[in-house]
Design a protein around this motif. Sequence first.
Motif, PDB file in Angstrom:
ATOM      1  N   LYS A  85       0.189   4.230  27.880  1.00 22.76           N
ATOM      2  CA  LYS A  85       0.152   5.452  27.074  1.00 22.76           C
ATOM      3  C   LYS A  85       0.603   5.207  25.639  1.00 22.76           C
ATOM      4  O   LYS A  85       1.493   4.432  25.402  1.00 22.76           O
ATOM      5  N   ARG A 137      -8.433   9.705  27.084  1.00 18.90           N
ATOM      6  CA  ARG A 137      -7.194  10.322  26.595  1.00 18.90           C
ATOM      7  C   ARG A 137      -7.380  10.876  25.187  1.00 18.90           C
ATOM      8  O   ARG A 137      -6.843  11.922  24.847  1.00 18.90           O
ATOM      9  N   GLN A 138      -8.139  10.155  24.370  1.00 17.88           N
ATOM     10  CA  GLN A 138      -8.269  10.574  22.968  1.00 17.88           C
ATOM     11  C   GLN A 138      -9.322  11.654  22.761  1.00 17.88           C
ATOM     12  O   GLN A 138      -9.142  12.544  21.947  1.00 17.88           O
ATOM     13  N   GLN A 198      -8.406   4.953  27.855  1.00 17.83           N
ATOM     14  CA  GLN A 198      -7.883   5.252  26.525  1.00 17.83           C
ATOM     15  C   GLN A 198      -8.806   6.213  25.766  1.00 17.83           C
ATOM     16  O   GLN A 198      -8.355   7.149  25.106  1.00 17.83           O
TER      17      GLN A 198
END
Lengths: 102, 160
Positions: B160, A87-88, A84
């Motif tokens: 996601k 992704r950020q 996560q």
Amino acid sequence: MESIPIEHSLILASILFALGLIGVLTRRNIVFVLMSLEIMLNASGLAFIVGGARWGQAEGQVMFIVILTLAATEVAVGLGLIIQMYRQFQTVDINVLSEMKG
Amino acid sequence: MIILFYLAAVIAILSTVAVIVQTNIVHALIYLILSLLAVAVIFYVLGAPFAALLEAIVYAGAIMVLFLFVIMMLNLGQHTRDEERSWLSLKGWVAPVIMSSVLLVQLINVLTQYDYELVPIRVGVMEVSVLLFGPYVLAVELASILLLAGLVAAYHLAKK
């Protein structure tokens, strides 16, 4: 059967724990930090096995199995957090997490 | 047997040092697997064959494969290796190494006050299982709840 000095086994566990601590404190890559946490958990499991072996009892192994479960859960959640984070922020540098946003 | 113990201990320490100073993340993972296998050998020498098996199967097998999957997903290539090399300055190592060494020296100082001898007695699967499904059944239940919570959390976080 030859005997093993118990302090040597416990010193080995302490050395592994200290190495893991150095890894947690020095690395900036979060995957390495998680690996060092694994090393520390493994060292504490080794200490439990040594304690169980000292008395010839199975309790040390029971505690080791509990630690194993804990390590597996921690890795699963930690790796989810790493994915996560990547992704950020598109990086594995833990210093980018020093600012809290909203 | 005792030579095997010291040999495995030296391998475990050396490969763990290699893990924390490595810049290539896949090499570090391989060294970590080597370290865990050395600890599994130590478990076997100490008379805990079931724990040694679990160490090899669960730690060096399952958990490390999970790490490998994530490293493949993140696609950490050459540029992260160069980045890693620039992050590892000597200045950042001094304070943690000194603090951990002080802690280690204190720990060793405490541990060497006792001189118990440890005669390894083989404690096999049966003794462990009798305890796990007898007095420690609550620990097994708690471990299963923990695993379920971990499963739900990992699924939710990686979504996601």
